[in-house]
Write an enzyme that holds these catalytic residues in place. Structure first.
Site, PDB file in Angstrom:
ATOM      1  N   TYR A   1       0.838  -1.210   0.000  1.00  0.00           N
ATOM      2  CA  TYR A   1       0.000   0.000   0.000  1.00  0.00           C
ATOM      3  C   TYR A   1       0.874   1.263   0.000  1.00  0.00           C
ATOM      4  O   TYR A   1       0.615   2.213  -0.729  1.00  0.00           O
ATOM      5  CB  TYR A   1      -0.881  -0.069   1.242  1.00  0.00           C
TER       6      TYR A   1
ATOM      7  N   LYS B   1       0.922   4.089  -2.805  1.00  0.00           N
ATOM      8  CA  LYS B   1       0.532   5.459  -2.486  1.00  0.00           C
ATOM      9  C   LYS B   1       1.659   6.456  -2.759  1.00  0.00           C
ATOM     10  O   LYS B   1       1.397   7.604  -3.126  1.00  0.00           O
ATOM     11  CB  LYS B   1       0.066   5.548  -1.030  1.00  0.00           C
TER      12      LYS B   1
END
Ligand code: NAP
Length: 252
Positions: free
Chosen positions: A154, A158
């Protein structure tokens, strides 16, 4: 009349959470909104809320990590509304685990939805925006981009979105297209509830503990993000591009 009257917006992952709040806010500001989520049925609540408030919305089922589905969805929006002015890349999933336990599938799923999904959606809308010499793209990063235990996939996605945002701002700026990112901190949604459950914490207690670490001493609401997205797609921010705005109740 709101400041987005006449504009057409696509918000991905808008069946619930931050995406739903954003879709409702952009509709309240006057935009016609295409509410995209994995399954069309999941968009019904957001679409109904927009329509009940007097706005215009259509729900579309689309997996943003699948090129053919994205192309069909974007074509449907253009066919229904005639143009596309705003894209909010918000759809997201988590598959948290420490590196030694993270599977290849955990990695691929997260990278594909967040990073490839934003790439596919941006690529699909850019031709409409370039032709009309107007567009606003907002990507959804996260404070996790700065590093977060259990989120190698993640965090990489991101932070990748931040580089993607800056690069699109450079490439699309000459066509009067603004590209920015929001980077939320802890926002009270199903996603953070799932995180609490994964670590075996009571969701309410988890929020309370998170709030104690946040300078403003509260966790965020989906509307806290929607408000900033609304600014970034409005003319009030027409000279802002390539920026990442942290919305975390503190510096990060
Ligand atoms: P959420 O409540 O889990 O909502 C995410 C939505 O995206 C869900 O409706 C989900 O559908 C949909 N979605 C998932 N995969 C998709 C795909 N392949 N194609 C289309 N739609 C898909 O999450 P949220 O908290 O609102 O998060 C929204 C965005 O903000 C995400 O990008 C997230 O990473 C980011 N963010 C959230 C926080 C936070 O604290 N909540 C903080 C920083 C950043 P399903 O229900 O079918 O899975």
């Amino acid at each position: 009349m709101g400041n987005l009257t006449g504009r057409v917006a696509i918000v991905t992952g808008a069946g619930r959470g931050i995406g739903a709040a954003t879709a409702k806010r952009l509709a309240a500001d006057g935009a016609a909104v295409a509410v995209i989520d994995l399954r069309e049925a999941d968009t019904a609540e957001t679409v109904a809320a927009i329509q009940q408030a007097g706005g215009t919305a259509v729900g579309i089922g689309c997996d943003v990590s699948q090129a053919d589905q994205v192309q069909q969805a974007v074509k449907k929006v253009a066919d229904d509304f005639g143009h596309i002015d705003i894209l909010v890349n918000n759809a997201g999933v988590i598959r948290d685990n420490l590196l030694f336990k993270m599977t290849e599938s955990d990695w691929d799923t997260v990278i594909n939805v967040h990073l490839k999904g934003a790439f596919l959606c941006s690529k699909a809308v850019q031709s409409y925006m370039v032709n009309q010499k107007y567009g606003k793209i907002v990507n959804t990063s996260s404070t996790s981009a700065l590093g977060n235990r259990g989120q190698a996939n993640y965090s990489a996605a991101k932070m990748g979105l931040q580089g993607f945002t800056r690069t699109l701002a450079i490439e699309l700026g000459p066509f009067n297209i603004n590209v920015n990112a929001v980077a939320p901190g802890f926002i009270d949604t199903e996603m953070t509830k799932a995180t609490a459950e994964r670590v075996g914490a009571d969701p309410e207690q988890f929020k309370k503990m998170a709030a104690e670490q946040i300078p403003l001493r509260r966790v965020g609401k989906p509307e806290d993000i929607a408000n900033v997205v609304a600014f970034l797609v409005s003319e009030d921010s027409s000279y802002v591009s390539g920026q990442v705005i942290y919305i975390a109740g503190g510096p990060r």
